[in-house]
Each structure stands twice: as structure tokens, then as C-alpha cells.
Design a protein around this motif. Structure first.
Motif, short mmCIF file in Angstrom:
data_model
loop_
_atom_site.label_atom_id
_atom_site.label_comp_id
_atom_site.label_asym_id
_atom_site.label_seq_id
_atom_site.Cartn_x
_atom_site.Cartn_y
_atom_site.Cartn_z
N UNK A 30 -6.23 -8.94 -0.93
CA UNK A 30 -6.61 -10.24 -1.49
C UNK A 30 -5.63 -11.35 -1.11
N UNK A 31 -4.53 -11.01 -0.47
CA UNK A 31 -3.56 -12.01 -0.05
C UNK A 31 -2.56 -12.39 -1.11
N UNK A 32 -2.61 -11.72 -2.26
CA UNK A 32 -1.61 -12.01 -3.31
C UNK A 32 -0.25 -11.42 -2.95
N UNK A 33 -0.26 -10.42 -2.09
CA UNK A 33 0.95 -9.82 -1.54
C UNK A 33 0.90 -10.02 -0.03
N UNK A 34 2.05 -10.34 0.57
CA UNK A 34 2.06 -10.63 2.01
C UNK A 34 2.33 -9.40 2.86
N UNK A 35 3.17 -8.51 2.38
CA UNK A 35 3.57 -7.37 3.20
C UNK A 35 4.09 -6.25 2.30
N UNK A 36 4.17 -5.06 2.85
CA UNK A 36 4.71 -3.93 2.09
C UNK A 36 4.96 -2.77 3.03
N UNK A 37 5.88 -1.91 2.61
CA UNK A 37 6.03 -0.59 3.20
C UNK A 37 5.29 0.39 2.32
N UNK A 38 4.66 1.37 2.95
CA UNK A 38 3.97 2.41 2.21
C UNK A 38 4.01 3.69 3.03
N UNK A 39 3.90 4.82 2.36
CA UNK A 39 3.96 6.09 3.07
C UNK A 39 2.79 6.24 4.03
N UNK A 40 3.03 6.92 5.13
CA UNK A 40 1.95 7.18 6.09
C UNK A 40 0.81 7.97 5.45
N UNK A 41 1.07 9.00 4.61
CA UNK A 41 -0.06 9.66 3.96
C UNK A 41 -0.95 8.71 3.17
N UNK A 42 -0.36 7.70 2.52
CA UNK A 42 -1.17 6.73 1.78
C UNK A 42 -2.05 5.92 2.72
N UNK A 43 -1.52 5.58 3.89
CA UNK A 43 -2.32 4.86 4.88
C UNK A 43 -3.45 5.74 5.40
N UNK A 44 -3.13 6.99 5.69
CA UNK A 44 -4.14 7.91 6.22
C UNK A 44 -5.26 8.17 5.21
N UNK A 45 -4.94 8.02 3.93
CA UNK A 45 -5.95 8.27 2.89
C UNK A 45 -6.91 7.10 2.70
N UNK A 46 -6.68 5.97 3.37
CA UNK A 46 -7.56 4.81 3.24
C UNK A 46 -8.45 4.70 4.46
N UNK A 47 -9.39 3.76 4.39
CA UNK A 47 -10.25 3.52 5.56
C UNK A 47 -9.67 2.48 6.50
N UNK A 48 -8.47 1.99 6.18
CA UNK A 48 -7.79 1.06 7.07
C UNK A 48 -8.20 -0.39 6.93
N UNK A 49 -9.11 -0.71 6.02
CA UNK A 49 -9.51 -2.09 5.83
C UNK A 49 -8.62 -2.76 4.79
N UNK A 50 -8.51 -4.08 4.87
CA UNK A 50 -7.76 -4.83 3.89
C UNK A 50 -6.30 -5.03 4.22
N UNK A 51 -5.84 -4.52 5.34
CA UNK A 51 -4.46 -4.72 5.76
C UNK A 51 -4.35 -4.42 7.24
N UNK A 52 -3.24 -4.86 7.83
CA UNK A 52 -2.93 -4.55 9.22
C UNK A 52 -1.66 -3.72 9.27
N UNK A 53 -1.72 -2.58 9.91
CA UNK A 53 -0.53 -1.74 10.10
C UNK A 53 0.20 -2.23 11.34
#
Length: 345
Positions: free
Chosen positions: A219-242
């Protein structure tokens, strides 16, 4: 798969046959051994056999990636050791409660900790009240796996890569809000380390987990973040840019994503590592046998087939090397956490 991972798996491969074949490769009788002295002139790990089932304390709730990894390793190590390896979940206080169980256990090789920084190095660095010394009260057995974290950017920023994201953060007139999965977590301290090194104008917004942070990032309320790779793999990849990962080389499961080192941050690495620890004073033959068995488990088809999906790569460093890494990790996060004045207890 990256070259380091291939080399590690190649080194572990001879042990895989033992993991597949079952039985007790050391030739000892399961249930008969005590952690004693190896035969004269021999330091073979097979000199010890467990005298009963082994408890593997997983200091997290069931269902997460660490729990899945622990259960896979327990299943694969059991036939090598000739005893059941029973996973016991002891969640709470960032894993500290589980670590307490192992710190108080007898040094007989029958109680082990699936260890992460949350119970050991980061726990001490951020000043948690601990009933144990995270270095002195444990014997490092094996550095099992590593998982980098991924740097994500909100789609509204419309940045092309990590270098552009960091340039925006340095030049921002107001601090850019960044998310973490909680105060004093890996994702918090890794961003603070990058902030200090690169002069980023960012401000911490802690969350209780990744899901809510993902929503606010999209939603753009947060600009950036670090997150674990497993958390990224568990999503469909929409809503952010890795835009980057924190491994030294590109991560096999997302090879299209460059590293922060490639983005120009010299020697910047960060890993959510997992290791195997025993109580202090565990005899050397016991530690060696456990290390051999869990290396065999890591090399088994059962475990290898799941590593990429879990977002981890095998390490396999022995106890002394794992112990040295723990010392380095503690020093790093103590330095990063000191100016933050974190208070959790």
C-alpha cells in the motif's frame, strides 16, 4: 545452485549413503553406549552411540520453516544414530525458553538445540535477560544451513534496483519508513547495519510478523524492508519488488535477484543461520558422532530435496568453525545494537 552450495553438497555426499541405508553405521549397539572414551589410538565418531532417544529442541512453534527443517533432520538422522530423534517444540521469548531447556540438560548427547541467532548471539547482543550464557553454556556441534534475507521496495517507489533504492534513501528529505518483523530481530538489526554503513535516512516501524508488513509495503505505507527468503518464497511476489539478497552469491531459489555486494555494498553479508548445539561439557566423541550423523542427514535425499523450498543452503561447518562464527556474529550484532538501546524485558 550456487558454486558454494554445490561444493558443500559434494563434500556431504559420501555421508548420504549412510543416511539412506539406515542402521547404525558406527557398528555400536543402539541403546548400549554411554558417552565415554574412544578406544586407544582412535578418535572415530563411531566410538559413541546414543543410549536412548534424542530430544531435538526446536525453540519455535510447529509449522514454521525452522520446525520443518528440524523434523526433516530428525527423520534423516535417526537411522544413522540408531535411535529415534524426537522433535520437541519449546516456543516463547524469541526461542530463549527452548535454549534454557538445553542449557540445563545433561551433557550426554541426548538433548540438542536447533539453534538460531535469536537464542544465542542476537539474544545477548540486544540485552535479553538470559539464565544462560549463549556462548559458554553450549557446545557448538554443526553449522547446518544459512538463509539470506531479501531487501524489498514498495512498488510506489518505482526503483529499478538496490543501488537506486539506497540512493533514494540517502537523499530522502524525510526518513523513509522501513518495516521489520519485530524489535531486535534479524530483519531489524540487518537494516540498522545497512543504514549505518550506507548513511540511509530510514526510520524503523516494527511489526509482529511479515504478513502485516507486506500489506503496508504493497500500500506504500512502508517504503522498504528486509524479510526472510522463505517469507518471500511463500508469497506470489506481488505488492513489492525484490531488489537484493544478503548472501555473498546469488541465492539458488531466486537467481535473478542480485546481491547487495553486486549493488556496491562491499562485503555486506547477513544470514539467518541455523545450527546444532549441545549442552556445555558434552564429550568430544559425542559431539563428533552427532556432527557426523547430522551431516549425513543434511546430505540425504529427504533433506536435500526440500532445502531450496525452505529458502536455505547447506553449510556443514564443524563445531570449532561454528563456534568461531558465533563469536563473530555476537560481536557484529552487539556493535549494531549498542546505539539502539533496545529494551525487551
Amino acid at each position: 545452485m550456487q558454486r558454494r552450495s554445490l561444493l558443500t553438497l559434494a563434500a556431504l555426499a559420501p555421508l548420504a549413503a549412510r543416511a539412506q541405508g539406515g542402521g547404525n553405521p558406527g557398528g555400536g549397539t543402539p541403546g548400549s553406549g554411554n558417552p565415554g572414551t574412544p578406544s586407544s589410538g582412535s578418535q572415530s565418531p563411531a566410538a559413541w552411540s546414543p543410549g536412548g532417544p534424542i530430544r531435538l529442541i526446536v525453540p519455535f512453534a510447529p509449522g514454521g520453516s525452522q520446525d520443518v527443517l528440524g523434523r526433516l533432520l530428525a527423520q534423516a538422522a535417526a537411522p544413522i544414530l540408531g535411535q529415534n530423534v524426537v522433535v520437541e517444540n519449546r516456543a516463547g521469548a524469541g526461542g530463549v525458553l527452548g535454549a534454557e531447556v538445553v542449557a540445563r540438560a545433561a551433557p550426554d548427547g541426548l538433548t540438542l538445540l536447533l539453534a538460531t541467532a535469536g537464542q544465542l548471539t542476537i539474544a545477548k547482543a540486544i540485552g535479553r535477560r538470559l539464565t544462560y550464557d549463549p556462548i559458554a553454556d553450549f557446545t557448538p556441534v554443526l553449522h547446518l544451513v544459512d538463509s539470506p534475507v531479501a531487501l524489498l521496495a514498495a512498488p510506489q517507489l518505482n526503483v529499478g534496483d538496490a543501488a537506486e533504492l539506497m540512493r533514494r534513501a540517502r537523499q530522502a528529505p524525510q526518513p523513509l519508513p522501513y518495516a521489520s518483523t519485530g524489535i531486535g530481530t534479524n530483519t531489524h538489526l540487518i537494516m540498522e547495519d545497512l543504514k549505518a554503513r550506507e548513511g540511509l535516512n530510514v526510520e524503523h516501524v516494527p511489526y509482529r510478523g511479515a504478513a502485516a508488513a507486506f500489506n503496508d509495503l504493497a500500500a506504500g505505507r512502508i517504503a522498504l524492508m528486509f524479510v526472510s527468503v522463505p517469507s518471500v518464497l511463500a508469497t506470489d511476489g506481488t505488492g513489492f519488488k525484490v531488489v537484493a539478497v544478503t548472501s555473498r552469491e546469488r541465492f539458488p531459489a531466486i537467481p535473478q535477484v542480485p546481491t547487495l555486494i553486486e549493488a556496491g555494498v562491499k562485503d555486506f553479508e547477513a544470514s539467518i543461520w541455523t545450527g546444532l548445539s549441545a549442552p556445555k561439557s558434552t564429550p568430544a566423541p559425542v559431539v563428533a558422532r552427532l556432527a557426523e550423523a547430522f551431516r549425513g542427514a543434511m546430505a540425504s535425499d529427504l533433506v536435500r530435496a526440500r532445502l531450496d523450498g525452505l529458502g536455505v543452503t547447506p553449510n556443514g561447518a564443524d563445531g570449532p568453525a561454528f563456534g568461531a562464527m558465533l563469536g563473530d556474529d555476537l560481536a557484529r550484532w552487539t556493535r549494531v545494537a549498542a546505539p539502539l538501546h533496545i529494551q525487551l524485558d
